[in-house]
Structure formats: structure tokens, C-alpha cells
Design a protein around this motif. Structure first.
Motif, PDB file in Angstrom:
ATOM      1  N   UNK A  37      -2.751 -19.769  19.981  1.00 30.06           N
ATOM      2  CA  UNK A  37      -1.421 -20.328  20.257  1.00 30.06           C
ATOM      3  C   UNK A  37      -0.614 -19.506  21.254  1.00 30.06           C
ATOM      4  N   UNK A  38      -1.203 -18.461  21.817  1.00 30.69           N
ATOM      5  CA  UNK A  38      -0.510 -17.589  22.783  1.00 30.69           C
ATOM      6  C   UNK A  38       0.616 -16.764  22.154  1.00 30.69           C
ATOM      7  N   UNK A  39       0.697 -16.771  20.832  1.00 25.52           N
ATOM      8  CA  UNK A  39       1.728 -15.984  20.156  1.00 25.52           C
ATOM      9  C   UNK A  39       1.452 -14.489  20.255  1.00 25.52           C
ATOM     10  N   UNK A  40       2.478 -13.662  19.936  1.00 21.65           N
ATOM     11  CA  UNK A  40       2.290 -12.211  19.974  1.00 21.65           C
ATOM     12  C   UNK A  40       1.697 -11.704  18.664  1.00 21.65           C
ATOM     13  N   UNK A  41       1.016 -10.572  18.777  1.00 22.94           N
ATOM     14  CA  UNK A  41       0.369  -9.965  17.618  1.00 22.94           C
ATOM     15  C   UNK A  41       1.145  -8.782  17.081  1.00 22.94           C
ATOM     16  N   UNK A  42       0.887  -8.469  15.806  1.00 26.46           N
ATOM     17  CA  UNK A  42       1.097  -7.110  15.307  1.00 26.46           C
ATOM     18  C   UNK A  42      -0.256  -6.675  14.763  1.00 26.46           C
ATOM     19  N   UNK A  43      -0.516  -5.369  14.816  1.00 27.63           N
ATOM     20  CA  UNK A  43      -1.773  -4.866  14.278  1.00 27.63           C
ATOM     21  C   UNK A  43      -1.576  -4.489  12.821  1.00 27.63           C
ATOM     22  N   UNK A  44      -2.499  -4.922  11.980  1.00 24.97           N
ATOM     23  CA  UNK A  44      -2.390  -4.543  10.573  1.00 24.97           C
ATOM     24  C   UNK A  44      -3.702  -3.968  10.071  1.00 24.97           C
ATOM     25  N   UNK A  45      -3.560  -3.045   9.144  1.00 24.69           N
ATOM     26  CA  UNK A  45      -4.730  -2.376   8.573  1.00 24.69           C
ATOM     27  C   UNK A  45      -5.126  -3.104   7.285  1.00 24.69           C
ATOM     28  N   UNK A  46      -6.314  -3.689   7.293  1.00 25.66           N
ATOM     29  CA  UNK A  46      -6.759  -4.426   6.106  1.00 25.66           C
ATOM     30  C   UNK A  46      -6.911  -3.513   4.895  1.00 25.66           C
ATOM     31  N   UNK A  47      -7.066  -2.217   5.153  1.00 25.40           N
ATOM     32  CA  UNK A  47      -7.243  -1.282   4.030  1.00 25.40           C
ATOM     33  C   UNK A  47      -5.945  -0.588   3.628  1.00 25.40           C
ATOM     34  N   UNK A  48      -4.817  -1.081   4.181  1.00 26.38           N
ATOM     35  CA  UNK A  48      -3.525  -0.427   3.921  1.00 26.38           C
ATOM     36  C   UNK A  48      -3.262  -0.213   2.428  1.00 26.38           C
ATOM     37  N   UNK A  49      -3.653  -1.201   1.616  1.00 28.60           N
ATOM     38  CA  UNK A  49      -3.432  -1.104   0.163  1.00 28.60           C
ATOM     39  C   UNK A  49      -4.054   0.165  -0.437  1.00 28.60           C
ATOM     40  N   UNK A  50      -5.192   0.541   0.144  1.00 29.41           N
ATOM     41  CA  UNK A  50      -5.883   1.733  -0.386  1.00 29.41           C
ATOM     42  C   UNK A  50      -5.046   3.001  -0.237  1.00 29.41           C
ATOM     43  N   UNK A  51      -4.155   2.995   0.761  1.00 25.65           N
ATOM     44  CA  UNK A  51      -3.309   4.178   0.966  1.00 25.65           C
ATOM     45  C   UNK A  51      -2.351   4.362  -0.207  1.00 25.65           C
ATOM     46  N   UNK A  52      -2.122   3.286  -0.944  1.00 27.70           N
ATOM     47  CA  UNK A  52      -1.219   3.364  -2.094  1.00 27.70           C
ATOM     48  C   UNK A  52      -1.835   4.126  -3.268  1.00 27.70           C
ATOM     49  N   UNK A  53      -3.147   4.403  -3.172  1.00 27.05           N
ATOM     50  CA  UNK A  53      -3.809   5.176  -4.227  1.00 27.05           C
ATOM     51  C   UNK A  53      -3.222   6.575  -4.351  1.00 27.05           C
ATOM     52  N   UNK A  54      -2.701   7.082  -3.227  1.00 23.26           N
ATOM     53  CA  UNK A  54      -2.117   8.429  -3.254  1.00 23.26           C
ATOM     54  C   UNK A  54      -0.630   8.322  -3.492  1.00 23.26           C
ATOM     55  N   UNK A  55      -0.071   9.201  -4.307  1.00 21.74           N
ATOM     56  CA  UNK A  55       1.369   9.135  -4.566  1.00 21.74           C
ATOM     57  C   UNK A  55       2.148   9.498  -3.291  1.00 21.74           C
ATOM     58  N   UNK A  56       3.377   8.966  -3.167  1.00 21.53           N
ATOM     59  CA  UNK A  56       4.199   9.226  -1.985  1.00 21.53           C
ATOM     60  C   UNK A  56       4.307  10.708  -1.648  1.00 21.53           C
ATOM     61  N   UNK A  57       4.401  11.536  -2.702  1.00 21.35           N
ATOM     62  CA  UNK A  57       4.572  12.985  -2.472  1.00 21.35           C
ATOM     63  C   UNK A  57       3.386  13.557  -1.705  1.00 21.35           C
ATOM     64  N   UNK A  58       2.207  13.000  -1.963  1.00 13.51           N
ATOM     65  CA  UNK A  58       1.021  13.481  -1.248  1.00 13.51           C
ATOM     66  C   UNK A  58       1.145  13.177   0.240  1.00 13.51           C
ATOM     67  N   UNK A  59       1.569  11.963   0.544  1.00 10.46           N
ATOM     68  CA  UNK A  59       1.744  11.608   1.967  1.00 10.46           C
ATOM     69  C   UNK A  59       2.798  12.480   2.627  1.00 10.46           C
ATOM     70  N   UNK A  60       3.902  12.677   1.904  1.00 11.76           N
ATOM     71  CA  UNK A  60       4.970  13.508   2.469  1.00 11.76           C
ATOM     72  C   UNK A  60       4.448  14.905   2.784  1.00 11.76           C
ATOM     73  N   UNK A  61       3.662  15.426   1.850  1.00 10.25           N
ATOM     74  CA  UNK A  61       3.129  16.779   2.017  1.00 10.25           C
ATOM     75  C   UNK A  61       2.149  16.834   3.199  1.00 10.25           C
TER      76      UNK A  61
END
Ligand SMILES: *Cc1c(COP(=O)(O)O)cnc(C)c1O
Ligand SMILES: [Zn+2]
Length: 482
Positions: A37-61
């Protein structure tokens, strides 16, 4: 988990998602717009949900530790690797010092005078002196990855530009060298001398078209659809991905607490505001931030299609491109922003998870005087940075900011790129279309303290004596007591 002492092991599975029809395509091919359709894209990570396995504090660290890393590929925007383009290998990543730009609070006195708590994030301190380097670092890293994976040769990268995109793409192209050649298309006479000098100095092929940015955009889009070239405009979703790092850095700067923050962003082609909204959404979804900041877009009344859209009633509003008029916020002088469909989608999502979004409109006079007044208080804002300041005053007037909120203004480029407009103000040289009437209080001129004709006619000794005399008189200096 030992993610920070070495390059991350995690690899995502990125795909292009059309923001108009919803179709999905794998990211191992360079696509700009949806084949359907000639529309614009955004890129998304199909595995993004897996990043939720780690608690926020881990990512912050992890992100905090990486902020001090000596590992080149993780020093800049890719310290947020898992949230950016986690398909790249270290050898793909181009780092020219982009990102980690400072947040500089206005002086106490100036904040008091203005009546708002605020700071600038100085995007002009990126290597080509604008935020465009964030997106370009990501796009060029991805191109290098493609070249390596697919054995492509001689990629020709092209972009249309209001000045800063071309400066940035030419710089990254020059660094990467023979692999990727860089061509830029500029609206003739519509970029500042500094912005023209940048791609010329980087050795890029610089082409000019009589017209405005929107005309150049149509031409490069036709080229990208029909010829073998890589389009580096913000239609390219890899650039949006890189620019999300702006939000991550703000969150990190405030120790991952952005409650009570108000983020002001000038809107041109709307790629940057889309990226910034998307960045905060990702942080929120991973729990890395607990509250969403308020986001306020700013447009000049001379180029305001996004403002017009959001000022209409939610149920009946329709997007319409507008003709542009000359603007000192020249980098945002765009009547038909390509990223509008991204903004619309992302704002809907932002609001659905409790985020607050507005767009305000400001006048040219307020934009240029915004820039002059903040720089007179020690900042380094370009005209679009001035536009943010004007937008903040407008938001205050409209009661959109609460007393204790802290505003973060995006100085999208360095003031040195936009000196032309400062000089036009000082010299009363704005053509009437700008609708700017300079005031003496903001003007400044150098003073010649000895007439040029005097130089040859005085002995060196008298010359210095006379110069000192005149300076003493000019400054009203008192002699030291001995
Ligand atoms: C590109 C640019 C903008 C506008 O950003 P968009 O992503 O097009 O909305 C604003 N300021 C400066 C200095 C720019 O280079
Ligand atoms: Zn589509």
C-alpha cells in the motif's frame, strides 16, 4: 547473565510493519515503504516479549554499565542495543561519537525569569551538529550489515534534505568509504551556507533542485521506487529506530524516572517525534520507566499540518498537507510530513496507555526571539531549539504545563548551523513573508574602536595608545589604585 562486559548475545527478529495496512515483512531486505500500500513502516522485534523476562532493574543496570563502556560499538546509541537494531554484529556498527548528548538546565535566574523549570538537550553536540546522526548511525550500520550478509556492492545512498540529513548522511558515507556512496538532493537556496558546506566537505555528490524540500522528497522517492538506490530519508525506518535513543537517554539521565517531565519536540517531517514517542513506549512496556512523560510537538504557523490535525475534533479530524511559507525553523519547514501516519498510530497507542500528547503552534517572531533569548543565557540552540522554547511559553499560556513539571527542550541542531537567521535579524534583512520585525534589544553588533583609516597614519605606539584610550572610554574603565 553477563550482558555488559562484552557484546550482547541477544539477537532479535526484526520485521517491517506497515503503519497503514498492517502488513509485515522480514527485515533482511531494504524496504522503504509497504509493497502492498506504499505506507510507511516501523521496525518491530518479534522477540520483544522475551525481553520482559528480565526485571526492569536488570535493564537499567545493563544500560548504566554500558554508559561507561570502552567497547566502541556500545559506546553511542547502541548501548541500548536490545531496544535498537539487535540483529547487528559489532563489526557492522558505525560509531562517530553520536548520542550521549548533555541535558543542560537553564540557569536558576533564567528559569525564574521565564517562570518554568526547563533544560535543553543539546543535539547540536552530535558529530555533524544535529540529532540526525542518531538515525544515520543506525541506518548506515544496517547498510553495512546488508552489504556483509548479502554481498552487495556499491550501494548508492541518496536523500532529500532540509540541510541536516544531507550533512549527516554525507559524513557517515565518507567514513564508511567505498562501500556506500552518498548523494544528496537539496532545495536550491533553502539550506544554510554551513549545511551546504558540510556535504561538500565530506565529498558527497551534491545535487540541487529549484523548489522546496517537499519537491526534493518526491524526486528521491521516485528514484527509490524505480532505481537501485538506498533512500536515507526518515521514510527509512532504520533511521526512526536510531532516533529512539533520544528518549532512552532522557530516561537514563533522570535515573529512569521521567514522571513530571514534559518533552518538547519541533515537528518537520515528523520522524523525530515519532521516534521519541516510540522510544518511551518501549521503555514503558518493559517497565524500565513507570510513568510516561508528557510530549508536546511544536510547529510554526508557516508549516503546521500536524498542529492543524490535532487541533480538530477527535471524531471528525482529517489530515491535510499544507502549503509552506518561509520559516526560520527551516529544518522543520515541511507541509506534508512523511511520518504523519507513524505519528498518528503512535499517539493513539501513547494515549491508550495513559500518555499525554499535544501539539502547539507558534509564530516566526517568537521562534527567532526564542533562539536569541536562550542563547543570550548560555545555550546553543538553533532556530528549531528556539521553536521549542516558544512552544514551551505557548504551552504555559495554555495551561498545559503544571507548576512542578520540568520541561526538556530539544535543541535539534547547533546554533552555528543557523547563524544566517541571527544575522538577518540583526540586519533587519527579513523579507516580509517571514513576518518578523526585529527589536533592538535582541540585536548585537561588533564595534570598531579605531577608524580603519587611522591605522596607517599613526606610529605603532600611538596606535596602541589610541586603541586603549577608546576602549577605556567605551567600557568606562577606572584606573587601578597603585
Ligand atoms: C530534521 C530536523 C528537524 C525536523 O525533524 P523531523 O524528524 O523532520 O520532524 C528539526 N530540527 C532540525 C535541526 C533538523 O535537522
Ligand atoms: Zn501497507
Amino acid at each position: 547473565m553477563n550482558l555488559y562486559s562484552e557484546f550482547p548475545k541477544y539477537r532479535g527478529e526484526l520485521e517491517y510493519r506497515c503503519q497503514v495496512c498492517g502488513n509485515k515483512y522480514p527485515a533482511d531486505e531494504l524496504l522503504y515503504t509497504c509493497p502492498n500500500c506504499k505506507g510507511v513502516f516501523l521496525l518491530e522485534d518479534k522477540r520483544f516479549e522475551e525481553l520482559k523476562k528480565y526485571p526492569p532493574e536488570t535493564w537499567q543496570e545493563i544500560f548504566d554499565k554500558r554508559a561507561a563502556t570502552k567497547l566502541y560499538p556500545l559506546r553511542g546509541i547502541f548501548r541500548f542495543y536490545e531496544l535498537m537494531a539487535p540483529i547487528l554484529d559489532p563489526e557492522d556498527i558505525v560509531y562517530l561519537g553520536e548520542g550521549h548528548t548533555p541535558i543542560v538546565f537553564a540557569s536558576k535566574g533564567f528559569q525564574k525569569y521565564v517562570g518554568v523549570k526547563f533544560a535543553y538537550k543539546n543535539e547540536g553536540q552530535n558529530p555533524s551538529a544535529s540529532f540526525k546522526d542518531r538515525g544515520m548511525a543506525c541506518a548506515f550500520s544496517y547498510l553495512k550489515y546488508l552489504v556483509r550478509k548479502k554481498g552487495y556492492k556499491d550501494i548508492l545512498a541518496i536523500c532529500a534534505s532540509t540541510g541536516d540529513t544531507s550533512a549527516s548522511s554525507a559524513m557517515y558515507g565518507a567514513y564508511v568509504g567505498d562501500l556506500i556512496k552518498s548523494v544528496v538532493l537539496l532545495p536550491h537556496g533553502k539550506v544554510t551556507p554551513q549545511q551546504l558546506a558540510q556535504p561538500l566537505g565530506s565529498g558527497a555528490t551534491v545535487l540541487e533542485l529549484p523548489g522546496v524540500f517537499d519537491d526534493c522528497m518526491k524526486v528521491v522517492e521516485y528514484l527509490a521506487d524505480n532505481y537501485n538506490v538506498a533512500l536515507l530519508n526518515s521514510k527509512n525506518s532504520w533511521r526512526i529506530l536510531g532516533q529512539e535513543s533520544y528518549s532512552y537517554e532522557i530516561a537514563q539521565w533522570f535515573d529512569w524516572d521521567v514522571a513530571g517531565k514534559v518533552i518538547f519536540v519541533p515537528i518537520g517531517n515528523a520522524g523525530n517525534i515519532a521516534a521519541i514517542i516510540s522510544g518511551f513506549i518501549k521503555l514503558y512496556e518493559l517497565g524500565i520507566i513507570k510513568f510516561l512523560p508528557k510530549i508536546i510537538g511544536v510547529q510554526s504557523s508557516h508549516a503546521d499540518p500536524v498542529f492543524k490535525f490535532y487541533s480538530e475534533d477527535k471524531k471528525t479530524r482529517k489530515y491535510k498537507p499544507v502549503p509552506v511559507r518561509p520559516s526560520v525553523a527551516q529544518a522543520a519547514m515541511i507541509g506534508n510530513p512523511v511520518s504523519f501516519p507513524r505519528v498518528k498510530k503512535l499517539v493513539d497507542k501513547y494515549e491508550s496507555i495513559g500518555g499525554v500528547f499535544y501539539v502547539v503552534q507558534v509564530e516566526e517572531q517568537q521562534i527567532i526571539e526564542g533562539m536569541l533569548v536562550v542563547n543570550k543565557h548560555g545555550h546553543i540552540a538553533c532556530t528549531q531549539g528556539g521553536e521549542c522554547f516558544a512552544g514551551m511559553l505557548k504551552a504555559k499560556e495554555l495551561d498545559l504545563i503544571e507548576k512542578d513539571e520540568v520541561c526538556i527542550l530539544d535543541a535539534t541542531a547547533h546554533l552555528l548551523k543557523f547563524l544566517k537567521f541571527q544575522q538577518m535579524y540583526f540586519d533587519n534583512a527579513f523579507p516580509p513573508e517571514y513576518e518578523i520585525t526585529p527589536k533592538d534589544e535582541y540585536k548585537n553588533f561588533p564595534k570598531l574602536i579605531l577608524d580603519t583609516s587611522v591605522k596607517g597614519s599613526l606610529s605603532p605606539e600611538d596606535f596602541y595608545k589610541k586603541a586603549v584610550e577608546n576602549i577605556v572610554r567605551e567600557l568606562g574603565l577606572k584606573e587601578k589604585n597603585r
